[in-house]
Motif scaffolding. Structure first.
Motif, PDB file in Angstrom:
ATOM      1  N   GLN A  12       0.531   6.527   1.351  1.00 37.56           N
ATOM      2  CA  GLN A  12       0.092   5.159   2.261  1.00 37.56           C
ATOM      3  C   GLN A  12      -1.032   5.091   1.728  1.00 37.56           C
ATOM      4  O   GLN A  12      -2.067   5.797   2.494  1.00 37.56           O
ATOM      5  CB  GLN A  12       1.092   5.189   3.456  1.00 37.56           C
ATOM      6  N   LYS A  13      -1.224   4.217   1.138  1.00 37.60           N
ATOM      7  CA  LYS A  13      -3.382   3.632   1.511  1.00 37.60           C
ATOM      8  C   LYS A  13      -3.174   2.772   2.872  1.00 37.60           C
ATOM      9  O   LYS A  13      -2.471   2.337   3.482  1.00 37.60           O
ATOM     10  CB  LYS A  13      -3.359   3.141   0.627  1.00 37.60           C
ATOM     11  N   ASP A  14      -4.462   2.683   3.355  1.00 38.12           N
ATOM     12  CA  ASP A  14      -4.917   2.559   4.381  1.00 38.12           C
ATOM     13  C   ASP A  14      -3.894   2.606   6.232  1.00 38.12           C
ATOM     14  O   ASP A  14      -3.595   1.347   6.379  1.00 38.12           O
ATOM     15  CB  ASP A  14      -5.434   0.831   4.316  1.00 38.12           C
ATOM     16  N   GLY A  71       0.724  -1.250  -0.314  1.00 39.10           N
ATOM     17  CA  GLY A  71      -0.221   0.316  -0.170  1.00 39.10           C
ATOM     18  C   GLY A  71       1.048   1.263  -0.060  1.00 39.10           C
ATOM     19  O   GLY A  71       0.330   2.701  -0.209  1.00 39.10           O
ATOM     20  N   TRP A  93      -9.047  10.939   5.100  1.00 34.32           N
ATOM     21  CA  TRP A  93     -10.128  10.184   6.170  1.00 34.32           C
ATOM     22  C   TRP A  93     -11.062  10.323   5.277  1.00 34.32           C
ATOM     23  O   TRP A  93     -11.717  11.465   5.294  1.00 34.32           O
ATOM     24  CB  TRP A  93      -9.448  10.069   6.962  1.00 34.32           C
ATOM     25  N   SER A 146     -14.974   7.948   6.129  1.00 34.36           N
ATOM     26  CA  SER A 146     -15.561   6.231   6.995  1.00 34.36           C
ATOM     27  C   SER A 146     -16.281   7.118   7.671  1.00 34.36           C
ATOM     28  O   SER A 146     -17.526   7.950   8.539  1.00 34.36           O
ATOM     29  CB  SER A 146     -14.906   6.803   8.526  1.00 34.36           C
ATOM     30  N   LEU A 197      -5.857   3.302   9.703  1.00 34.48           N
ATOM     31  CA  LEU A 197      -7.428   3.081   9.812  1.00 34.48           C
ATOM     32  C   LEU A 197      -7.173   2.182   7.750  1.00 34.48           C
ATOM     33  O   LEU A 197      -7.127   3.150   7.666  1.00 34.48           O
ATOM     34  CB  LEU A 197      -8.764   3.648  10.185  1.00 34.48           C
ATOM     35  N   PRO A 198      -8.524   1.528   7.622  1.00 39.00           N
ATOM     36  CA  PRO A 198      -9.017   1.354   6.650  1.00 39.00           C
ATOM     37  C   PRO A 198      -9.531   2.597   6.092  1.00 39.00           C
ATOM     38  O   PRO A 198     -10.595   3.379   6.424  1.00 39.00           O
ATOM     39  CB  PRO A 198     -10.324   0.231   6.066  1.00 39.00           C
ATOM     40  N   GLY A 199      -9.673   3.414   4.865  1.00 39.18           N
ATOM     41  CA  GLY A 199     -10.230   4.245   4.213  1.00 39.18           C
ATOM     42  C   GLY A 199      -9.268   5.729   4.708  1.00 39.18           C
ATOM     43  O   GLY A 199      -9.687   6.871   4.786  1.00 39.18           O
ATOM     44  N   MET A 200      -8.116   5.078   5.350  1.00 40.82           N
ATOM     45  CA  MET A 200      -6.972   6.424   5.856  1.00 40.82           C
ATOM     46  C   MET A 200      -6.077   6.513   4.860  1.00 40.82           C
ATOM     47  O   MET A 200      -5.360   5.750   4.723  1.00 40.82           O
ATOM     48  CB  MET A 200      -6.848   6.798   7.216  1.00 40.82           C
ATOM     49  N   SER A 201      -5.236   7.813   4.118  1.00 43.00           N
ATOM     50  CA  SER A 201      -4.174   7.771   3.562  1.00 43.00           C
ATOM     51  C   SER A 201      -3.240   8.967   4.509  1.00 43.00           C
ATOM     52  O   SER A 201      -3.579   9.453   5.089  1.00 43.00           O
ATOM     53  CB  SER A 201      -4.756   8.335   2.628  1.00 43.00           C
TER      54      SER A 201
END
Length: 372
Positions: free
Chosen positions: A201-203, A171, A249, A251, A206-210
């Motif tokens: 950096q992806k994820d 990622g 982000w 969420s 937390l998922p959905g945060m870069s």
């Protein structure tokens, strides 16, 4: 937007500011490149539209691009005008171009600034050259533009190399932009160089945060983002170092972007150094599919030869949009902005927002922002 090979895309923003009495409708900031937090603080009106038409002849793809822009009371300017060709047998993936082209790599939206950004002058180059799973772009530029040339006694050339898609971890991708400038008849010489490194950096956490991390430095007449620095023949260059980190982000209904950055600027001739710090964030929360509340908070400082300058800003806004996403545009906003700064900042900005010794302002306005 593309229809039958014809592309039409652009950007625009504008709207009234209701409670200004001395012409200050926004642009409240200490002058650093990462210090003007833009929500409820732009106070300008403008539009830029890119027209492009693609063709294919004998297996060769080619495209003509033209972008005019109009901001405020200024004239219509040419932001882009270039031709691009691709599909050659010796380099089928590479895209060759000549003209004046924007090559904007990555920005931080909440401060309206591209940290990595080369192009914008008359030049020629190639992008998307495959190099072992990575991609390479190279551009060579003069200091001229479609709307005007440098004085006859000032010469400037610049070369940029952009290496992207460097896999570092799951990622994560690294990008490197190199800049070299050569010229003559410029104050304090005409050379310069710079290097910018970014890691996306992806994820992140937390998922959905870069996350985007930038490490950059430049000297002389190379600007830290990859363009020319002060090539008018009169202004000296400078040495710049910057570190910045931005998080994005989304969420559910809650989205946003945050930034922390530190930058030093040291003039070549005088040796005067400024040190800029920036910390801020914008969040959005969608109460319904088409209505969001926005909040932006920031604090910035500038340290230099005089007393330390400090400025803080807070903006609240209600917005109509197409979806719950933080990036959904168009967006129609009703905002209230409150900015406070110290006396040192008022003195340094006495010609604008610090006039008459003011140390605070409140702005109320309505704004649209759209890209397509």
């Amino acid at each position: 937007m593309e229809v039958a090979g014809f592309e039409f895309n652009g950007y625009s923003r504008g709207g009234p500011v209701f409670n200004h009495s001395d012409g200050v409708k926004g642009h409240i900031g200490l002058g650093g490149e990462l210090q003007k937090y833009r929500l409820g603080n732009e106070g300008d009106n403008g539009i830029e539209v890119n027209f492009a038409r693609g063709f294919e002849t004998g297996g060769i793809k080619w495209k003509v691009n033209y972008m005019p822009a109009k901001w405020g009371s200024g004239d219509i300017s040419t932001e882009q005008a270039y031709v691009e060709m691709s599909g050659f047998g010796f380099a089928p993936e590479a895209k060759f171009w000549v003209g004046q082209r924007r090559l904007r790599i990555q920005d931080v939206h909440i401060v309206d600034y591209f940290l990595m950004n080369y192009g914008d002058n008359i030049g020629a180059g190639v992008t998307d050259i495959p190099v072992g799973g990575m991609k390479l772009g190279v551009g060579v530029f003069t200091g001229d533009k479609f709307d005007g040339n440098l004085p006859n006694n000032v010469k400037a050339q610049r070369i940029n190399a952009d290496l992207s898609e460097i896999n570092t971890n799951p990622g994560g991708k690294l990008r490197v932009l190199l800049t070299a400038v050569n010229g003559k008849n410029q104050a304090n010489g005409g050379s310069g160089s710079g290097i910018s490194i970014s890691h996306n950096q992806k994820d992140f956490l937390l998922p959905g945060m870069s996350n985007a991390l930038f490490l950059q430095t430049s000297r002389g007449h190379a600007r830290i983002d990859g363009q020319f620095e002060a090539i008018d023949g009169l202004t000296p260059g400078k040495r710049v170092v910057r570190i910045a980190d931005s998080i994005n982000w989304q969420s559910g209904a809650f989205g946003g972007q945050a930034l922390i950055g530190y930058q030093t600027n040291k003039a070549d001739v005088t040796g005067v150094e400024t040190k800029d710090f920036s910390l801020g964030a914008r969040g959005s929360y969608a109460f319904t599919k088409n209505f969001k509340m926005l909040a932006e908070l920031s604090t910035t400082t500038r340290k230099g030869a005089g007393p330390d300058q400090r400025l803080s800003k807070a903006t609240l806004a209600g917005a109509l949009a197409l979806s719950e996403d933080f990036w959904s545009r168009p967006e129609l906003r009703l905002y209230v902005t409150k900015a406070n700064w110290n006396q040192a900042a008022a003195v340094a900005n006495a010609a604008t927002f610090g006039a008459n010794g003011k140390t605070s302002r409140t702005l109320v306005g309505v704004q649209y922002e759209v890209w397509w």
